[in-house]
Design a protein around this motif. Sequence first.
Motif, mmCIF file in Angstrom:
data_model
loop_
_atom_site.group_PDB
_atom_site.id
_atom_site.type_symbol
_atom_site.label_atom_id
_atom_site.label_comp_id
_atom_site.label_asym_id
_atom_site.label_seq_id
_atom_site.Cartn_x
_atom_site.Cartn_y
_atom_site.Cartn_z
ATOM 1 N N GLN A 73 55.496 63.773 20.555
ATOM 2 C CA GLN A 73 54.427 64.314 20.952
ATOM 3 C C GLN A 73 53.165 63.947 19.778
ATOM 4 O O GLN A 73 52.164 64.044 20.108
ATOM 5 C CB GLN A 73 54.659 66.011 20.590
ATOM 6 N N GLN A 76 51.906 60.855 20.910
ATOM 7 C CA GLN A 76 50.805 61.002 22.163
ATOM 8 C C GLN A 76 49.490 61.785 21.660
ATOM 9 O O GLN A 76 48.452 61.368 22.126
ATOM 10 C CB GLN A 76 51.628 62.029 23.017
ATOM 11 N N GLN A 77 49.775 62.644 20.553
ATOM 12 C CA GLN A 77 48.467 63.322 20.193
ATOM 13 C C GLN A 77 47.436 62.427 19.517
ATOM 14 O O GLN A 77 46.333 62.479 19.378
ATOM 15 C CB GLN A 77 48.810 64.366 19.220
ATOM 16 N N THR A 79 47.495 59.024 20.039
ATOM 17 C CA THR A 79 47.082 58.257 20.805
ATOM 18 C C THR A 79 45.658 58.873 21.750
ATOM 19 O O THR A 79 44.661 58.374 21.958
ATOM 20 C CB THR A 79 48.148 57.860 22.144
ATOM 21 N N GLN A 80 45.926 60.228 21.950
ATOM 22 C CA GLN A 80 44.763 60.934 22.564
ATOM 23 C C GLN A 80 43.775 61.109 21.734
ATOM 24 O O GLN A 80 42.553 60.821 22.227
ATOM 25 C CB GLN A 80 45.319 62.319 23.082
ATOM 26 N N SER A 81 43.736 61.318 20.510
ATOM 27 C CA SER A 81 42.687 61.416 19.482
ATOM 28 C C SER A 81 42.015 59.904 19.472
ATOM 29 O O SER A 81 40.593 60.229 19.385
ATOM 30 C CB SER A 81 43.200 61.855 18.112
ATOM 31 N N GLN A 83 41.874 57.602 21.677
ATOM 32 C CA GLN A 83 41.313 57.455 22.892
ATOM 33 C C GLN A 83 39.796 58.446 22.937
ATOM 34 O O GLN A 83 38.679 57.753 23.351
ATOM 35 C CB GLN A 83 41.982 57.677 24.098
ATOM 36 N N GLU A 84 39.998 59.679 22.654
ATOM 37 C CA GLU A 84 38.914 60.526 22.614
ATOM 38 C C GLU A 84 37.838 60.104 21.553
ATOM 39 O O GLU A 84 36.590 60.204 21.840
ATOM 40 C CB GLU A 84 39.070 61.826 22.153
#
Length: 246
Positions: A73, A76-77, A79-81, A83-84
Amino acid sequence: MTSMIKKTFLIYILFLFTTLSGSLIQATESSPSEGDLAFQQMKEQIIRENNIVEKTVEQKERQSNAIEKTAEQKIQQKTQSIQEASLLKEQKATEKQLGITPALIEIPAIDARAEVIEVGQTAAGNMEAPANIHTIGWYEPGIKPGSDGNAVLAGHVDGLSGPGTFFNLKKLEIGDEIHITGTGGEELTFVVKEKEAYPPVDAPLEDIFGSSTAPQLNLITCTGIFDTEIGHYDERLVVYTELMES
């Protein structure tokens, strides 16, 4: 008679012996020995310990699975940060390259906030001024705020009804911020780097409206002494700002 008694006594003794022997044999066959009891206790202890070990292993497996899930998790968080952040950086780079159509200006240092509208040129070729003293005009034939070059906004210092939005523009200092919001909700921040007052005929038009290798925003208003004969102030104040790097 005596012989009969003796015979009866012997038979009784034999009966007792036989009965006791059978009881001893039965007791020996049915009662476990100390070794058997110890073995049984050891076996039960091993089973209990094995159950404890199995439960401990299961608990550790659950803990390990929970740790792995938490780690996934977090990855993923993260990676998402990333990407954002990358997407936001690309968006800001695009805004910087293309600029934005301004819809709102806010200047916290002088508590100014106003709508921005598009203006063009007068018949004489000068920049138009907005009709409302509380509205700011963006020189639409020129550069958009955020793109390389000099974007220009102009507003009134005052009017017949009182102070205009740019009444306190002269109070801005180097480092003060100018916030511009675009028609699409985009936001850009510019920082004051210089301010100068010029007679209208001496204003450096190339510095104010010309090209530049960096995104700049120049704010214009009237200043100086009001000339009652011509109905205008005798100077123009220009506040030069540059885009704040994010």
